[in-house]
Motif scaffolding. Sequence first.
Motif, short mmCIF file in Angstrom:
data_model
loop_
_atom_site.label_atom_id
_atom_site.label_comp_id
_atom_site.label_asym_id
_atom_site.label_seq_id
_atom_site.Cartn_x
_atom_site.Cartn_y
_atom_site.Cartn_z
N LEU A 130 30.30 -84.56 9.13
CA LEU A 130 29.66 -85.81 8.76
C LEU A 130 30.56 -86.69 7.91
O LEU A 130 30.66 -87.90 8.15
CB LEU A 130 28.34 -85.53 8.03
CG LEU A 130 27.18 -85.08 8.91
CD1 LEU A 130 26.04 -84.52 8.06
CD2 LEU A 130 26.68 -86.23 9.78
N ARG A 131 31.23 -86.11 6.92
CA ARG A 131 32.05 -86.96 6.08
C ARG A 131 33.28 -87.48 6.81
O ARG A 131 33.93 -88.43 6.35
CB ARG A 131 32.44 -86.23 4.79
CG ARG A 131 33.35 -85.04 4.93
CD ARG A 131 33.81 -84.56 3.54
NE ARG A 131 34.47 -83.27 3.63
CZ ARG A 131 33.92 -82.13 3.24
NH1 ARG A 131 32.71 -82.12 2.73
NH2 ARG A 131 34.57 -80.99 3.35
N ASN A 132 33.58 -86.90 7.97
CA ASN A 132 34.70 -87.38 8.78
C ASN A 132 34.24 -88.23 9.96
O ASN A 132 35.03 -88.51 10.86
CB ASN A 132 35.52 -86.19 9.28
CG ASN A 132 36.32 -85.54 8.17
OD1 ASN A 132 36.40 -86.05 7.05
ND2 ASN A 132 36.90 -84.39 8.44
N GLY A 133 32.98 -88.64 9.96
CA GLY A 133 32.52 -89.59 10.95
C GLY A 133 31.94 -89.01 12.21
O GLY A 133 31.64 -89.75 13.15
N VAL A 134 31.77 -87.69 12.27
CA VAL A 134 31.12 -87.06 13.43
C VAL A 134 29.64 -86.95 13.11
O VAL A 134 29.25 -86.25 12.17
CB VAL A 134 31.71 -85.67 13.72
CG1 VAL A 134 31.02 -85.04 14.93
CG2 VAL A 134 33.20 -85.76 13.95
N THR A 135 28.81 -87.64 13.86
CA THR A 135 27.38 -87.68 13.58
C THR A 135 26.55 -86.84 14.54
O THR A 135 25.37 -86.60 14.28
CB THR A 135 26.88 -89.13 13.59
OG1 THR A 135 27.25 -89.75 14.83
CG2 THR A 135 27.49 -89.93 12.43
N SER A 136 27.14 -86.40 15.65
CA SER A 136 26.45 -85.54 16.61
C SER A 136 27.43 -84.49 17.12
O SER A 136 28.59 -84.80 17.36
CB SER A 136 25.91 -86.33 17.80
OG SER A 136 24.93 -87.27 17.41
#
Length: 471
Positions: A119-125
């Motif tokens: 999540l903190r690296n921009g992966v949301t799924s």
Amino acid sequence: MITFTDALVIPVTTTPGTTAADAPPWFHGWVHVDEDGLIAALGAGDPPPGLPGTVHDLGGSILAPGFVSAHSHLFTAGMRGIAPDDTLYGWVSRMGEMMVGAEAEDLYWFTLAGCLDFLRNGVTSAYNFTQSRVVAVFDHATSTLVAERVHDVEFLTRQIDAQADSGLRCVTSTRLDDEQLPEAECFEAFAHVTEHRQRTVPRDLDLGGSVFGSVQWSSSPVTAERERHAMATHRVGNQAHFVETAEHLEVQRAKFDWYDHAGVLGPAFSFGHFVHPTEHMVRRVADTDSAVIWQATSNGRLGSGIADVAGYRAAGIRVGMGLDDQSCTDVSDPFQNMRIGLYTQRAVHSDASVLAAHEVLRMHTLGGAEALGLSGRIGSIEVGKHADLLVVDPTAPATGPIWDPVATYVLACSLRNLTHVYVGGRLVAEGARSLHPLADEADAQLTERMIRSARARGFAPAYTRPVGVRS
């Protein structure tokens, strides 16, 4: 409710290469998110007056969809840098040995830390291959997995609990373990895990279930039949690691027809990696509308080879991208993953036109969603979809004039430019910092528990330092 204004929006178009006025590759404008965390409206220029909720003026920063990792192992965040010079099977065995001492509660914290890292690296799924309740190592003589320890089903359900608690949207993939356990027990455990996921995971975070395809590791075609049965019974998909490495290649290729003859191939099925297929295999994947999930970074790290992604796309195969896991990708960086993939494809073909920036971005967002059958919910900035959004500032640090917004985003931006991550319109990370209340504890628990698990097989870190706790 929130409205993003003064945004350089890269929506990722539904149709590759679309430049029609209703689906531009980028536009300067606004996006409105409703109270349910869905994208309610968007447009060029300034938003209409009177939209409810707060306003986030982006000052010209890029607003893009959250990344989709269509192939991930989220329990592995404590094993970065292991087996640094090994190929696939040596690395798999080392990972299994280090997991022998792990208990169900350890898997909760391992998975939570991995999810928050995404999540903190921009992966949301993410499509998440859960750690099997059978901890195994690879047997080179038989090209199969050999059980080292067998856990009860809580080993799986605690991983699902961590996924739900993290706020990451997940497809939950579960292995049947049919060669290590009685058939009835395999199906009973799969049903239990499915029921647990459906009962406990918030609906908006639950992207469904899947079979963790394991024919590559099996010794009999009955595994494919059992996987087909689980798919039909629970109405789930299947993703299988396949021909990932040149090691034991003929053994791997011979098992492809097990899936084909079992009637498993089709729109709900995808092959992970698929680096060394035959022409027949590629043709059958295309004919059955199966998908391929590409892990460019881990294929390089493990020396597995370079998948012919350009050839698969030319054959009409749906291709998504995955970050694989932190123990063989090491840094969960989707920007790096896109660039490694883009550059290796161009290099191997000696042709810079074989893969464009907008195409590789699409594979790591909407293309991954399409490969998993989820394009109606995630992967792009479109009305009705989850508002999973990234704010990326190309001026901090500066990347210079923006001649082509999509090219700048893919080729020049990186995690250092990522300022905000939203899931369903809710801010979950700012800069490199997770806003989750358990973020600090997850990091500390991961370190302590991973060291303890690895010690069961005599592994110890070369150097340790306390995990800092923010004030």
